[in-house]
Scaffold this active site. Sequence first.
Site, mmCIF file in Angstrom:
data_model
loop_
_atom_site.group_PDB
_atom_site.id
_atom_site.type_symbol
_atom_site.label_atom_id
_atom_site.label_comp_id
_atom_site.label_asym_id
_atom_site.label_seq_id
_atom_site.Cartn_x
_atom_site.Cartn_y
_atom_site.Cartn_z
ATOM 1 N N HIS A 161 61.176 95.289 -11.829
ATOM 2 C CA HIS A 161 62.538 95.222 -11.215
ATOM 3 C C HIS A 161 63.429 95.003 -12.415
ATOM 4 C CE1 HIS A 161 60.551 92.502 -7.646
ATOM 5 N NE2 HIS A 161 61.478 93.495 -7.140
ATOM 6 N N CYS A 246 61.976 84.882 -10.593
ATOM 7 C CA CYS A 246 61.303 85.108 -9.564
ATOM 8 C C CYS A 246 61.332 84.055 -8.415
ATOM 9 C CB CYS A 246 60.079 85.955 -9.488
ATOM 10 S SG CYS A 246 59.959 87.052 -10.679
#
Length: 253
Positions: A161, A246
Amino acid sequence: MPTALIRRPSPRLAEGLVTHIERTPVDLALAFDQWQRYVDALHDTGWHTVEVPPIDECPDSVFVEDTMVVYGDLAVIARAGADERRAEAAAAEETVAAQGYRIVRIDEPGTLDGGDVLKIGSTIYVGQGGRTNAAGIQQLRDGFAPLGVDVHAVPVRKVLHLKSAVTALPDGTVVGYEPLVDDPAAFDAFRSVPEEAGAHVVLLDDDRLLMAASAPKSAELFESLGYRPVVVDISEFEKLEGCVTCLSVRLRR
Ligand SMILES: CN(C)C(=N)NCCC[C@H](N)C(=O)O
């Protein structure tokens, strides 16, 4: 008091997706303990937490950041780039709606993971790569345009990501471990850090940064810049390409 959404790990956590690193065994009991300490660190620094109901059948559901992007009074609900993770969004949507946020959803053919989205003031960088596609980015841009947000696409090829590669300090400086950043020049101000996990900071307030224990040299660097690192060990989540960002969705309204 600012609020963070969190989601208890699934008992199937160890089966979580691994794309750019080699799989190593996850210690589930340790992971639960580390998750609790992460939540404690949020509480200790003045955050209120709200739990998204757990979804045991989704191994990666603890990485709740990926389910949405929140700015102003709007929550854009993501459509996961990995099929295995699509079911995570529904309960996350209900939870954020119950916090008073308006909802817009990323629809097919768009895909977008919250981990690909880095917000700096009213600028949003979105990583286009393995999980987030051009249609997803366009839908995010359309959703936030009425709020005066500029959405910039940047490439993500070397990591999972965008926020695996970069996050930002309170003054807007983007921090990243250069070997893993596709295009440092895409950002107005960029500073390199000496460790991969040093690229991951959660802004707890104006000077405190939540960071992983695996980045001690970067913590020292941030300290020398006047910030106060708050350190948590998240080794079991790092084995699944997770990082400190996250594990929560910060609602800053
Ligand atoms: C910023 N990052 C890295 C995130 N927001 N999410 C990590 C998800 C990891 C999970 N195993 C997966 O592959 O989806």
